[in-house]
Design an enzyme around this catalytic site. Structure first.
Site, PDB file in Angstrom:
ATOM      1  CD  GLU A 457       5.040  -0.347   7.307  1.00  0.00           C
ATOM      2  OE1 GLU A 457       5.265  -0.883   6.992  1.00  0.00           O
ATOM      3  OE2 GLU A 457       4.211   0.290   6.818  1.00  0.00           O
ATOM      4  CG  ASP A 530       2.280  -3.209   6.560  1.00  0.00           C
ATOM      5  OD1 ASP A 530       2.268  -3.538   7.123  1.00  0.00           O
ATOM      6  OD2 ASP A 530       1.404  -2.285   6.961  1.00  0.00           O
ATOM      7  CG  ASP A 532       1.338  -0.581   1.722  1.00  0.00           C
ATOM      8  OD1 ASP A 532       2.738  -0.177   2.579  1.00  0.00           O
ATOM      9  OD2 ASP A 532       0.507  -0.729   2.275  1.00  0.00           O
ATOM     10  CG  ASP A 534       2.924   4.561   3.353  1.00  0.00           C
ATOM     11  OD1 ASP A 534       3.396   5.027   2.684  1.00  0.00           O
ATOM     12  OD2 ASP A 534       1.482   4.238   3.121  1.00  0.00           O
TER      13      ASP A 534
END
Ligand code: 1YM
Length: 664
Positions: A457, A530, A532, A534
């Site tokens: 990403e 990541d 998280d 997103d």
């Protein structure tokens, strides 16, 4: 016949191992037993020695098999019209009880063995269920190995029968041996009748686990209730809080209700579920279908209540009737402009949710996993029964027929556009000298079996990964932002998407019906995002794309998820990484006070060395392999998370809120 006939079944070779004769490995034959006992010991011991030959495995899957086997017997009794309800109870010690309100298993004696019929059923192996001259066993079939296998693999098992005012009882233990013969143990209300089977899986056989999964049992019982209309299936899970483990499933509408259930998180394009049923040459056929506004077909097929995941002749019959009748109706009613126009089978399947269930007295299974129905007569029977009733539905419901015709014709136009876009992509890549995407930092090895590609990403993490990797076998493909949600887009749009195109060219194995995984350029495809919200979103977008366009790379186990650490903990020169909150608590306890703790918000915060060390180095890293063994569940989740309807997503989040990790 030599008098040693029985003994010749087992040959003990010089090294002491036993040889197999006639395909079954039998245990030692001891002379003290008579013929029938030898048969019993041989059979049950063979099962205990080689459980894998009789049940799927001795892992969790095989453990659940025990339950299905006994439940199937209850369902057979209900399908024969004698029982209304089958109840499964799991107690706190994972003891399983299955009961039905049928005739009760026969309590008489078996002429051949001289023992009660019940003891014979539970101690003699027999293929399939045609035992005792009853009707053929319809449920099960694929693994219909019989109650004796369950008995052999249980620490103990008890059978209770309620029959004509009397209660009968027998207990087996010690590898399936009857403790005492079947005996009458008391009186009951003469109106009460049925069978109750209770067993405890043997932990020495099921070494991995003897704990049943609540959701697995609940979902299968629900499915059986859909597949067998009018039969009540009850589940009591006593391991759960008061009331929370109780479910009752009863569907008078059968497959109609199944399709409604499958479409619950989708927007349907016509209100009524199309339903067909019929009976021909001993074969029972039931089909239900309804279109939604999605693009993927979801067609589930069953034979004798078994999910035939590889399809087979029933699916072929359905598919051909669907194409034939829709084209006929479209032509007769002016939905096809040109007389040579034709809707393809795929056009007619776009957005369809269908369940096909056949019941067959002698099913033949083929395919890699023996889940493909092979009986050729089934093709025409399904096609005739379903075709005539679909045609009638279209005639009687012109408004709904119109919605379906529009759906199929739009699908046809889109497919032609997609074909053009695909050809363009293909031509373009053929013309370019280096057809690999510019963003790809490829590895130097051309040996696909050792190569890995990290889908990363963002450009900054991509940069770290490029510097940190071992470029001999690790390739990096950075993605810019979020990829297209293919659940909500037609193929033509997917092919226009740059990130998707990059992946297709980098992987090299093609997509959809043209996929050829032998051409896959990397053995491992690793999603690295990541830790998280997103990152999770990008991950599911990627998985949706793989699932819908390259399902085989998931099935063959090529897709992985990287696990970057959440924390870096430092004390002096000592550095440790924590990948979970629990691990963090442990590390904190181990290292004492005055720690420098860094919470990683994203991969970009790690320098190339750290990224290599924690997440990419095969020696230290943890990769999670993505697997998929339940297509219905996968379809459901992808439509809940990625589809148009907001309500099901909201419901899911509310129901699972306790487990959702919030990133604040
Ligand atoms: C909880 C599991 O096994 N119920 C059950 C099994 C049988 C019968 C009724 C039954 C069948 C027949 C005649 C017949 C079985 N019988 C046999 C056998 N529930 C559960 N309920 N009478 C009773 O098929 O003709 C095998 S299973 F072999 F004895 F007939």
């Amino acid at each position: 016949m030599s008098e040693n006939e029985d003994e010749t079944k087992v040959i003990t070779t010089e090294d002491g191992t036993e040889a197999v004769i006639g395909g079954v490995l039998d245990a030692k034959v001891t002379k003290e037993y008579d013929d029938s006992e030898i048969q019993v010991l041989d059979g049950l011991e063979a099962v205990r020695k080689r459980p894998g030959m009789y049940i799927a495995s001795t892992s969790s899957k095989g453990l659940h098999h025990l339950v299905w086997e006994i439940v199937d017997n209850g369902i057979d009794e209900a399908m024969a019209g004698y029982a209304t309800t089958v109840t499964v109870t799991i107690d706190k010690d994972n003891v399983v009880k299955v009961e039905d309100d049928g005739r009760g298993m026969p309590v008489g004696k078996n002429a051949k063995t001289g023992k009660s019929t019940i003891e014979t059923i539970f101690t003699v192996l027999h293929a399939g269920g045609k035992f005792g001259g009853g009707a053929y066993k319809i449920s099960g079939g694929l693994h219909g190995v019989g109650a004796s296998v369950v008995n052999a693999l249980s620490s103990w098992m008890e059978v209770k029968v309620f029959h004509e005012g009397k209660i009968y009882f027998i207990r087996f233990e010690n590898g399936g041996h009857a403790k005492e013969p079947l005996k009458e143990i008391g009186d009951c209300d003469p109106k009460k009748h049925g069978s109750v089977i209770t067993f405890k899986a043997d932990p020495t056989i099921f070494q991995e686990t003897t704990v049943y999964d609540h959701d697995t049992i609940r979902d299968r019982l629900r499915q059986l209730a859909f597949l067998n209309k009018g039969i009540r299936l009850v589940f009591h899970d006593e391991r759960m809080e008061e009331g929370k483990g109780d479910h009752t499933f009863l569907f008078e509408g059968g497959l109609k209700e199944y399709v409604a259930y499958l479409n619950k998180s989708r927007t349907v394009v016509h209100p009524d579920i199309i339903y067909a049923e019929g009976y021909e040459s001993d074969i029972q056929v039931e089909v239900a279908m309804q279109y939604n506004d999605g693009y993927n077909p979801a067609v589930y097929t069953f034979c004798n209540n078994i999910n035939t995941v590889e399809g087979g002749t029933h699916e072929e019959g359905f598919r051909s009737a669907l194409g034939r009748i829709i084209n006929k109706y479209a032509r007769d009613n002016g939905y096809l402009k040109d007389k040579d126009d034709n809707l393809t089978a795929d056009d007619c399947r776009e957005g369809i949710t269908a369940v096909i269930s056949v019941k067959h007295p002698d099913p033949q299974y083929e395919g890699q996993t023996k889940t493909k129905l092979g009986n050729s007569e089934v093709r025409k029977i399904v096609s005739d029964i379903f075709g005539s009733q679909l045609e009638r539905f279209l005639m009687e419901n012109p408004d709904q027929a119109k919605a379906i015709m529009e759906k199929a014709t739009v699908a046809s136009q889109a497919r032609m556009a997609a074909k053009k876009a695909r050809e363009l992509t293909r031509r373009k890549s053929a013309l370019e000298v280096s057809s690999l995407p510019g963003k790809l930092a490829d590895c130097s090895s051309k040996d696909a079996s050792i190569c890995e590609i990290y889908i990363v990403e963002g450009d900054s993490a991509g940069g770290s990964a490029k510097q940190g990797r071992d470029s001999h076998f690790q390739a990096i493909l950075p993605l810019r932002g979020k990829i297209l949600n293919v659940e909500k887009a037609r193929q033509a749009r997917a092919f226009e998407n740059n990130e998707i195109r990059s992946m297709i060219t980098a992987f090299g194995c093609g997509i959809l019906d043209e996929i050829d995984t032998s051409k896959l350029r990397y053995n491992k495809i690793v999603i690295m995002t990541d830790a998280d919200v997103d990152g999770a979103h990008i991950r599911i977008l990627l998985l949706t794309f793989f699932y819908r366009y390259m399902r085989q790379i998931i099935d063959e186990g090529h897709v992985y998820i990287a696990q970057p650490p959440l924390y870096k903990v430092q004390k002096g020169n000592a550095v440790k990484y924590a990948y979970t909150e629990e691990m963090m608590t442990k590390v904190r306890a181990e290292m004492g006070d005055r720690l420098a703790i860094q919470r990683y918000k994203g991969l970009g915060e790690m320098n190339p060395e750290q990224l290599w060390e924690t997440t990419m180095d095969p020696v230290n890293r943890t990769l999670i392999r993505v697997s998929l063994d339940d297509a219905e569940k996968a379809d459901e989740y992808f439509s809940i998370f990625m589809g148009d309807e907001v309500e099901p997503r909201k419901d899911y989040i509310i129901k699972n809120a306790n487990f959702a990790e919030l990133d604040i």
